[in-house]
Design a protein around this motif. Structure first.
Motif, PDB file in Angstrom:
ATOM      1  N   GLY A 406      96.533  60.217  32.492  1.00  0.00           N
ATOM      2  CA  GLY A 406      96.165  60.992  33.657  1.00  0.00           C
ATOM      3  C   GLY A 406      97.476  61.085  34.338  1.00  0.00           C
ATOM      4  N   SER A 410     101.937  63.683  29.266  1.00  0.00           N
ATOM      5  CA  SER A 410     101.845  65.099  28.262  1.00  0.00           C
ATOM      6  C   SER A 410     102.501  65.778  28.868  1.00  0.00           C
ATOM      7  CB  SER A 410     100.086  65.684  27.322  1.00  0.00           C
ATOM      8  OG  SER A 410      99.461  63.479  27.226  1.00  0.00           O
ATOM      9  N   THR A 411     101.988  66.136  30.142  1.00  0.00           N
ATOM     10  CA  THR A 411     102.469  67.323  30.661  1.00  0.00           C
ATOM     11  C   THR A 411     103.909  67.232  30.739  1.00  0.00           C
ATOM     12  OG1 THR A 411     100.854  67.300  32.291  1.00  0.00           O
ATOM     13  CG2 THR A 411     103.256  68.329  32.857  1.00  0.00           C
TER      14      THR A 411
END
Ligand code: ADP
Length: 613
Positions: A406, A410-411
């Motif tokens: 989180g 990945s972003t």
């Protein structure tokens, strides 16, 4: 109307179908009328008890009247039987005429129908192709906000509804107005006054039908949306079948489906009820109109304005006119359903990708130096995820991202692939803003190996070939060898031609990963984005996967999202990402020396591995 015309636009080239259709329908209508017109004089002759029929010995001069037809028929009869009437002969002639006309009119009706079917299927195909390709080209962000089932139902069922309605209305629009015009012409010939009166009465029924139609449109939209929800649910249920069974949650999903299906059925039912109402309502209105006519026209007969036989004929024709009029009304009730579906389909066609190539975008022919994040911030809609990040990946380096889930790892990789555009700051490739490049040219230099290995229901060979569709079989095998996949592929039933099953279900996790690595090897990208698998593999296949990855990373620039820290000890740079910021950055040893977050993560993983021992 605008929507309708746009939907019709998918029918190109419309004239290829419309012209033959029109031609066939015209012939059909002519033969249909011929039999009708011929019947009257023949019946008249047949049932003429006095036998006092005018004998016509020469062909009559053409004129546009019933009298001409009567004379023509009498002339034919004279030719065939002389002046003596042979009742049996007339009967046979009558039957032959009916059969011939029916054969011809039905043949042409069939041809017209065939043309219309061809038209429908052709348009349907074009519409599906357009919608699907537009959806596939949309920016990835679109898919996190849309329900998959909704998209599926738009491409499948809505498109079908649209097409059905369009062809239906076209069919009716081509046919019925001609009939109505013809009947109206006859009515006007009998009595102008009565016809004017009729024209005033008819719109009242049109209003009633219009009201029903309007309420239909709303529920059509609701029904289609509910159908989309149902498809979503089926899709999720099939995708998660193992979890559902494992958690004994099959009943839960069945109940959910029942509810959804119930809702859909309820809406469909109320819609069908209203739709069915359109036809009886218009028929009733038609009869009510006849009743009103009866009073008005009866008054005219009594007042001597028209004679009784004309009035009866008038009523007979009037009752004929209600059928095509009703057909028109019915098709209006379906057209609204079609337009509601059409709006949903067009909403997919009209959605524009938010990430598009600039005019005269640069082509990234070769990746030469570096990728640089310069004060990059990013938010999914309003939710800030990346905050003012700056770093550089030099060509040939392996840069690893670590940190709690989180955090935004990945972003960051999605931003490099330009699945999203940054909210602030810029990403530079060889010093040029990524937004100035042609997207495809940037992606052509990148390879992705993600943790959810995406395999398609196809052969192993084709799944690998996704990386490079031009590759030869030898190249595919070579890539598989580098990815440690060759051996197990040969062991499968049909080797490279083995089908991987839906989402690669027929393969083990490690095998799937090695296939997706082979895919990346085959593509041979300069830049590799690797989202390391978190799923626990057994030691044997983990080693195979790791070796395959090491082979893949060799000599490339790579960004690795690492979950197993042991794999990135040799990375050129490790960045610890927490809450969208880089909290630590350096080599393994530098970070250990910091005794910060990275050190803690390393310690935690050691504890984890001890436990596993
Ligand atoms: P990591 O890869 O480090 O686990 P991600 O980049 O996946 O982190 O996610 C970062 C944050 O962005 C998370 O809080 C997540 O909830 C949010 N996020 C990820 N994808 C989306 C999305 N499509 N829409 C909205 N928020 C998202």
């Amino acid at each position: 109307m605008k929507t309708y015309l746009r939907l019709l636009g998918f029918a190109k080239p419309i004239e290829k179908y419309a012209i033959p259709y029109f031609f066939f329908i015209l012939i059909y209508a002519v033969f249909n009328t011929v039999v009708f017109v011929m019947l009257i004089p023949l019946l008249e002759t047949l049932f003429n008890s006095s036998g006092m029929i005018e004998v016509v010995t020469r062909p009559p001069v053409f004129e546009f009247s019933m009298d001409y037809v009567q004379k023509l028929v009498n002339y034919w009869l004279y030719q065939l039987y002389g002046s003596e009437y042979d009742m049996m002969g007339i009967l046979m002639l009558l039957s032959a005429l009916i059969v011939a006309s029916a054969l011809l009119s039905n043949t042409f009706r069939y041809l017209a129908q065939r043309t219309m079917e061809g038209f429908r299927i052709h348009t349907l195909k074009r519409m599906r192709n357009t919608v699907f390709s537009n959806v596939m080209r949309l920016h990835t962000g679109f898919f996190s906000n849309e329900k998959k089932g909704d998209i599926i139902s738009k491409i499948t069922s809505d498109v079908q509804v649209v097409q059905f309605c369009i062809t239906n209305t076209l069919q009716v629009a081509f046919r019925e107005p001609f009939l109505i015009a013809g009947y109206l012409f006859a009515l006007l010939k009998i009595s102008i006054e009565l016809t004017l009166f009729t024209v005033v009465v008819l719109p009242v029924s049109a209003l009633v039908i219009g009201f029903i139609v309007k309420t239909l449109r709303k529920s059509a939209k609701e029904a289609q949306e509910s159908f989309g929800d149902m498809v979503s649910l089926i899709d999720e249920a099939l995708g998660g079948i193992k979890i559902l069974k494992g958690y004994n949650a099959v009943d839960y999903i069945i109940r959910k489906f029942f509810n959804e299906n119930d809702r859909y059925s309820r809406i469909s039912k109320s819609m069908a009820n209203r739709q069915q109402l359109a036809s009886p309502a218009s028929e009733f209105m038609g009869i009510a109109a006849v009743a009103v006519l009866l009073i008005y026209g009866g008054g005219m007969v009594m007042g001597g304005k028209i004679n009784a036989s004309e009035f009866i004929t008038y009523l007979a024709i009037f009752s004929q006119i209600t059928r095509p009029a009703r057909q028109l009304a019915d098709s209006f009730s379906t057209i609204n359903q079609g337009i509601a579906a059409g709006e949903r389909v067009l909403s997919l066609v009209d959605t524009k990708s938010e990430i598009v190539n600039k005019d005269n975008a640069l082509m990234l022919d070769q990746f030469r130096e570096n990728i640089e994040f310069h004060n990059v911030s990013f938010a999914y809609e309003s939710k800030g995820v990346i905050h003012n990040i700056s770093f550089v990946i030099h060509k040939g380096e392996t840069v690893a991202l670590v940190g709690p889930s989180g955090g935004g790892k990945s972003t960051i990789s999605d931003l490099i692939l330009r699945f999203y555009d940054v909210s602030e700051g810029e990403i530079l490739i060889d010093g040029v803003n990524i937004k100035d490049y042609n997207i495809e040219s940037v992606r052509s230099h990148m390879g992705i190996v993600s943790q959810d290995t995406v395999l398609f229901n196809d052969t192993i060979e084709n799944n690998i070939r996704l990386g490079n569709t031009e590759a030869t079989t030898a190249q595919v095998m070579n890539a598989a060898k580098i990815a440690n996949a060759h051996e197990f592929i040969l062991d499968t039933k049909d080797g490279y031609q083995t089908n991987t099953g839906d989402r690669g279900m027929k393969l083990s996790g490690g095998q799937r990963q090695r296939i997706s690595i082979a895919r990346a090897v085959l593509k041979n990208p300069d830049i590799l984005i690797l989202d390391e698998a978190t799923s626990a593999l057994d030691t044997e296949s983990e080693k195979l996967v790791q070796d395959a990855l090491n082979n893949l990373l060799k000599g490339r620039t790579s960004l690795v999202i690492a979950h197993r820290l042991s794999t990135i000890l040799h990375a050129d740079k490790i960045m610890v990402i927490e809450d969208g910021s880089i909290v630590e950055s350096g080599t393994h040893n530098e970070l250990l020396a910091l005794e910060g977050v990275y050190k803690k993560l390393i310690d935690m993983q050691h504890i984890g591995s001890h436990k596993n021992d």
